[in-house]
Structure formats: C-alpha cells, structure tokens
Motif scaffolding. Structure first.
Motif, PDB file in Angstrom:
ATOM      1  N   ALA A 101      -3.004  -1.194  -0.696  1.00  0.00           N
ATOM      2  CA  ALA A 101      -1.731  -1.258  -1.416  1.00  0.00           C
ATOM      3  C   ALA A 101      -1.958  -1.289  -2.924  1.00  0.00           C
ATOM      4  N   ALA A 102      -2.980  -2.019  -3.363  1.00  0.00           N
ATOM      5  CA  ALA A 102      -3.282  -2.068  -4.797  1.00  0.00           C
ATOM      6  C   ALA A 102      -3.696  -0.703  -5.316  1.00  0.00           C
ATOM      7  N   SER A 103      -4.527   0.011  -4.554  1.00  0.00           N
ATOM      8  CA  SER A 103      -4.946   1.351  -4.971  1.00  0.00           C
ATOM      9  C   SER A 103      -3.770   2.315  -4.989  1.00  0.00           C
ATOM     10  N   ALA A 104      -2.878   2.187  -4.017  1.00  0.00           N
ATOM     11  CA  ALA A 104      -1.712   3.051  -3.993  1.00  0.00           C
ATOM     12  C   ALA A 104      -0.803   2.795  -5.190  1.00  0.00           C
ATOM     13  N   ALA A 105      -0.759   1.560  -5.667  1.00  0.00           N
ATOM     14  CA  ALA A 105       0.127   1.223  -6.783  1.00  0.00           C
ATOM     15  C   ALA A 105      -0.451   1.621  -8.134  1.00  0.00           C
ATOM     16  N   ALA A 106      -1.745   1.418  -8.347  1.00  0.00           N
ATOM     17  CA  ALA A 106      -2.311   1.619  -9.694  1.00  0.00           C
ATOM     18  C   ALA A 106      -3.602   2.415  -9.694  1.00  0.00           C
ATOM     19  N   GLY A 107      -3.997   2.967  -8.559  1.00  0.00           N
ATOM     20  CA  GLY A 107      -5.282   3.632  -8.503  1.00  0.00           C
ATOM     21  C   GLY A 107      -6.386   2.628  -8.206  1.00  0.00           C
ATOM     22  N   PRO A 108      -7.599   3.107  -7.970  1.00  0.00           N
ATOM     23  CA  PRO A 108      -8.715   2.206  -7.644  1.00  0.00           C
ATOM     24  C   PRO A 108      -9.246   1.466  -8.876  1.00  0.00           C
ATOM     25  N   VAL A 109      -8.534   0.427  -9.295  1.00  0.00           N
ATOM     26  CA  VAL A 109      -8.947  -0.374 -10.451  1.00  0.00           C
ATOM     27  C   VAL A 109     -10.185  -1.181 -10.069  1.00  0.00           C
ATOM     28  N   LEU A 110     -11.231  -1.052 -10.860  1.00  0.00           N
ATOM     29  CA  LEU A 110     -12.516  -1.647 -10.512  1.00  0.00           C
ATOM     30  C   LEU A 110     -12.660  -3.087 -10.986  1.00  0.00           C
ATOM     31  N   PHE A 111     -13.441  -3.843 -10.237  1.00  0.00           N
ATOM     32  CA  PHE A 111     -14.021  -5.134 -10.624  1.00  0.00           C
ATOM     33  C   PHE A 111     -13.057  -6.317 -10.626  1.00  0.00           C
ATOM     34  N   VAL A 112     -11.751  -6.114 -10.526  1.00  0.00           N
ATOM     35  CA  VAL A 112     -10.850  -7.270 -10.438  1.00  0.00           C
ATOM     36  C   VAL A 112     -11.117  -8.032  -9.149  1.00  0.00           C
ATOM     37  N   ALA A 113     -11.261  -7.289  -8.042  1.00  0.00           N
ATOM     38  CA  ALA A 113     -11.533  -7.932  -6.761  1.00  0.00           C
ATOM     39  C   ALA A 113     -12.879  -8.633  -6.740  1.00  0.00           C
ATOM     40  N   LEU A 114     -13.814  -8.165  -7.547  1.00  0.00           N
ATOM     41  CA  LEU A 114     -15.144  -8.782  -7.599  1.00  0.00           C
ATOM     42  C   LEU A 114     -15.137 -10.059  -8.441  1.00  0.00           C
ATOM     43  N   THR A 115     -14.538  -9.990  -9.629  1.00  0.00           N
ATOM     44  CA  THR A 115     -14.677 -11.083 -10.588  1.00  0.00           C
ATOM     45  C   THR A 115     -13.643 -12.195 -10.422  1.00  0.00           C
ATOM     46  N   ARG A 155       6.237  -2.039 -15.220  1.00  0.00           N
ATOM     47  CA  ARG A 155       4.790  -1.953 -15.441  1.00  0.00           C
ATOM     48  C   ARG A 155       4.139  -3.324 -15.327  1.00  0.00           C
ATOM     49  N   VAL A 156       4.769  -4.343 -15.896  1.00  0.00           N
ATOM     50  CA  VAL A 156       4.189  -5.684 -15.853  1.00  0.00           C
ATOM     51  C   VAL A 156       4.186  -6.230 -14.428  1.00  0.00           C
ATOM     52  N   VAL A 157       5.270  -6.016 -13.698  1.00  0.00           N
ATOM     53  CA  VAL A 157       5.314  -6.490 -12.307  1.00  0.00           C
ATOM     54  C   VAL A 157       4.261  -5.770 -11.466  1.00  0.00           C
ATOM     55  N   THR A 158       4.070  -4.479 -11.724  1.00  0.00           N
ATOM     56  CA  THR A 158       3.013  -3.746 -11.017  1.00  0.00           C
ATOM     57  C   THR A 158       1.642  -4.325 -11.337  1.00  0.00           C
ATOM     58  N   ALA A 159       1.418  -4.671 -12.604  1.00  0.00           N
ATOM     59  CA  ALA A 159       0.139  -5.273 -12.987  1.00  0.00           C
ATOM     60  C   ALA A 159      -0.067  -6.616 -12.292  1.00  0.00           C
ATOM     61  N   LEU A 160       0.962  -7.445 -12.281  1.00  0.00           N
ATOM     62  CA  LEU A 160       0.851  -8.766 -11.652  1.00  0.00           C
ATOM     63  C   LEU A 160       0.556  -8.644 -10.161  1.00  0.00           C
ATOM     64  N   THR A 161       1.330  -7.814  -9.467  1.00  0.00           N
ATOM     65  CA  THR A 161       1.169  -7.720  -8.018  1.00  0.00           C
ATOM     66  C   THR A 161      -0.113  -6.994  -7.625  1.00  0.00           C
ATOM     67  N   THR A 162      -0.482  -5.967  -8.389  1.00  0.00           N
ATOM     68  CA  THR A 162      -1.726  -5.257  -8.086  1.00  0.00           C
ATOM     69  C   THR A 162      -2.932  -6.156  -8.315  1.00  0.00           C
ATOM     70  N   GLY A 163      -2.952  -6.879  -9.435  1.00  0.00           N
ATOM     71  CA  GLY A 163      -4.053  -7.798  -9.698  1.00  0.00           C
ATOM     72  C   GLY A 163      -4.151  -8.885  -8.650  1.00  0.00           C
ATOM     73  N   ALA A 164      -2.994  -9.418  -8.241  1.00  0.00           N
ATOM     74  CA  ALA A 164      -2.995 -10.461  -7.215  1.00  0.00           C
ATOM     75  C   ALA A 164      -3.505  -9.917  -5.884  1.00  0.00           C
ATOM     76  N   ALA A 165      -3.072  -8.707  -5.508  1.00  0.00           N
ATOM     77  CA  ALA A 165      -3.516  -8.119  -4.236  1.00  0.00           C
ATOM     78  C   ALA A 165      -5.010  -7.846  -4.248  1.00  0.00           C
ATOM     79  N   LEU A 166      -5.522  -7.304  -5.356  1.00  0.00           N
ATOM     80  CA  LEU A 166      -6.954  -7.035  -5.452  1.00  0.00           C
ATOM     81  C   LEU A 166      -7.769  -8.322  -5.359  1.00  0.00           C
ATOM     82  N   GLY A 192       3.296   4.590 -16.870  1.00  0.00           N
ATOM     83  CA  GLY A 192       4.377   5.242 -16.137  1.00  0.00           C
ATOM     84  C   GLY A 192       4.696   4.616 -14.801  1.00  0.00           C
ATOM     85  N   ARG A 193       4.150   3.453 -14.502  1.00  0.00           N
ATOM     86  CA  ARG A 193       4.421   2.826 -13.213  1.00  0.00           C
ATOM     87  C   ARG A 193       5.848   2.269 -13.186  1.00  0.00           C
ATOM     88  N   GLY A 194       6.516   2.466 -12.057  1.00  0.00           N
ATOM     89  CA  GLY A 194       7.898   2.027 -11.912  1.00  0.00           C
ATOM     90  C   GLY A 194       8.049   1.030 -10.783  1.00  0.00           C
TER      91      GLY A 194
END
Length: 341
Positions: free
Chosen positions: A257-271, A71-82, A196-198
């Motif tokens: 890729a970020a949306s596929a991993a965690a869904g369309p998480v909003l505003f990270v890419a903006l801020t 879960r943490v690795v998914t958060a790190l990589t998804t946030g970085a990609a966004l 539940g992210r793996g």
C-alpha cells in the motif's frame, strides 16, 4: 516476614514506551502543520490550524485543502505504513536488517509498477494496482521458498536478498526496453515521490493502516514471544506458523500500500523501527512507536526535499535514501565491531 518488593522495571518500561509514542505522534503532527504552512504561499501555524477547522480565508482553504493537505496526509500514512511493515519484518527475522528494501518486497512492488507503465502504458491507478499485486505475489513466493518444510529468519533474509537481486535485474531490463517518456515516468516513481499526490493515494495507505493496524497490535505479544525463538514461543503457547504467516501477510500488504501511494520509498522501513527501539529502550517490535516515527520521518523528509534547494524540489526518496543509507552504514559498522569483539 516482609514480602519482597516487585521490581518496577516493567512498569517503567511501559510508561517510557507510552511517553515516546505520544511524543513521536505529537512530533508528526507538528511537522505536518509546518509542512502545510510552508511554501511559496507561507502560512503561520495558527492560520493553518484555523483553516483545518474550516475558519480560514477562501485562499487559505484552497491552498490547504486542495494542494497541501493531501500530500501531507499521504506522507504521514505512507511513512506510518512503511515503518509498521519494517517493524514486523525485523521482528519476524530477528534482525535489524529485516525490511522490505532488503528482503525483496520493495523490488517486487516496483516490478509490478514498471510492468503497468512500460508494458501497458497505464496511469496512476494501473501503477498502484500492479504494485500491490506484484508485492503480494513476491511475498507469497518468498514465503514458499523460505519456509517450505519450516524455516527461520536467516533463511527469509537469504531468500529475500536473492529474490531482490533477480527482480532488480528484471526492473533494469524493463527500463531499458521502455521508450523515453515511459522510462522517465517510471524512474520518478521508482525514486519515491509525493509530488502531485492527492486524496486517492492518501486513501490507499490510510485504508491499509485502518484495516491492518488493529490486527498488528493484536499480534504484538505473540511477536515479542517469537523473538525469543520458535521453541520458547511454542512453550508459551504461541501457534508459531499461524502468527508468523499472519504477521508476514500484514507486513506485505502495508509495504504494498505504501508503494502504491508514493512509490518504493527506501530506508524508512529499515530505520524507523530501529530509531523507535533506541528511544523506547524496550525489547519487542515497538509497533506504535515505530508507526509514529515513520510518519514523522517521511513527512520531515518531504519538507527537506521541497526546501533543501530553493526553486528545485527533490523526490522524497532521494532524501530518505541519503539519510537511510548513512544509517545503514553506521548499523553495519556497529555490527562488524560487535562481531570482532
């Protein structure tokens, strides 16, 4: 005759950008360690580090390797990609509002995921595939509409907002037509969640980063020149059409890729790119600082989502929406104030 001294500003700026990037990377690592160690089975930071290096107890190994680390690795990589996608979009359109959320790419990715759930009843793999394919199709459509015969950033923003409005209506219709079970699954995914992210989801976002980050970094100087305008960039030897299309393709793939991993998480890419730019004080896209800022932001938001209300976990998209929405209001207020001046 004395030679004039060279201004040290450029060197100091590079050092500041490097220092900020390193500090943000360290912050992301610390937040990740805190996230791994917190929960119903708390662990100290030394225990977390020991376990990550393979020297923990069997219980610690199971908790870290099987439950928390993916879960943490998914958060790190998804946030970085966004964040990297957001930095590319903002550089291309030369506007702080340029992000996948505003330009329609997030809505396009959501449409693909919704079709996979509502129409085909697909699982995680189908949702990820539909999300990526739909985001790519949306990117191609926006590109053709915005840059047919040549165009600029403001045209991309206008076309993107229009496409976002259309796709938002399509997404609402899909939710209305879905049965209650599929609608509930779809709404949770649309909110953006890391629950539940793996390792599969981590591999999607992480793979996109590994493949595309070197390409994006190689584009850095060309993007900085493009921010000066098309004509000055051409004067500096930049192939405007090629670099713009390449940067857009990388941004779309990262956002997909970020949306596929965690869904369309909003505003990270903006801020994230805006905060990174404020910390570095440098012009240009600030690619690596944005990447690390996004990783730290999304991982920290997930910690808040899990701990803000004891006994009840929020989807991480709720936290990023609240924080990012507040930042957007501040950004718009400052823009309006500058316009009045």
């Amino acid at each position: 005759m004395k030679r004039p001294r060279r201004a040290p500003a450029a060197g100091m700026n590079r050092l500041r950008v490097l220092a900020v990037s390193v500090a943000l990377a360290l912050a992301a690592i610390v937040i990740a360690l805190v996230a791994i160690g917190s929960g119903d089975y708390p662990m100290s930071l030394p225990d977390v580090v020991r376990t990550l290096f393979g020297h923990g107890s069997p219980a610690d190994e199971f908790i870290v390797q099987e439950l928390r680390l993916p879960r943490v690795v998914t958060a790190l990589t998804t946030g970085a990609a966004l964040a990297l996608a957001g930095a590319l979009f903002q550089s291309l359109v030369r506007n702080p509002l340029g992000s996948p959320d505003v330009l329609g790419f997030t809505q396009g990715s959501a449409t693909g995921g919704l079709i996979a759930v509502v129409v085909f009843g697909g699982g995680t793999t189908a949702v990820a595939t539909g999300s990526v394919l739909s985001a790519i199709a949306t990117g191609a459509a926006i590109y053709l509409l915005a840059w047919r015969g040549g165009g600029h950033g403001h045209r991309l923003i206008l076309v993107g907002i229009g496409v976002a409005g259309i796709l938002t209506g399509v997404n609402s219709y899909l939710l209305i037509k879905a049965n209650i079970v599929d609608a509930a699954r779809a709404v949770l995914w649309l909110t953006g969640s890391l629950d539940g992210r793996g390792w599969g989801q981590a591999a999607i976002a992480g793979g996109a980063l590994v493949l595309l980050t070197p390409v994006v970094v190689a584009l850095g100087q060309a993007l900085a020149n493009l921010e000066l305008g098309d004509d000055p960039a051409r004067g500096l030897g930049v192939n405007v059409g090629f670099f713009r299309l390449t940067a857009l393709a990388c941004a779309v793939l990262l956002a997909a890729a970020a949306s596929a991993a965690a869904g369309p998480v909003l505003f990270v890419a903006l801020t994230a790119p805006q905060l990174a730019r404020r910390l570095t004080g440098a012009s240009g896209p600030n690619l690596m600082a944005s990447l690390f800022m996004g990783a730290a932001m999304l991982t920290g938001a997930d910690v808040l989502a899990q701990r803000l209300f004891p006994g009840h976990q929020l989807p991480v998209g709720v936290v990023t929406g609240l924080l990012g929405g507040g930042y957007l209001i501040v950004l718009l207020a400052r823009t309006a104030r500058r316009a009045r001046v």
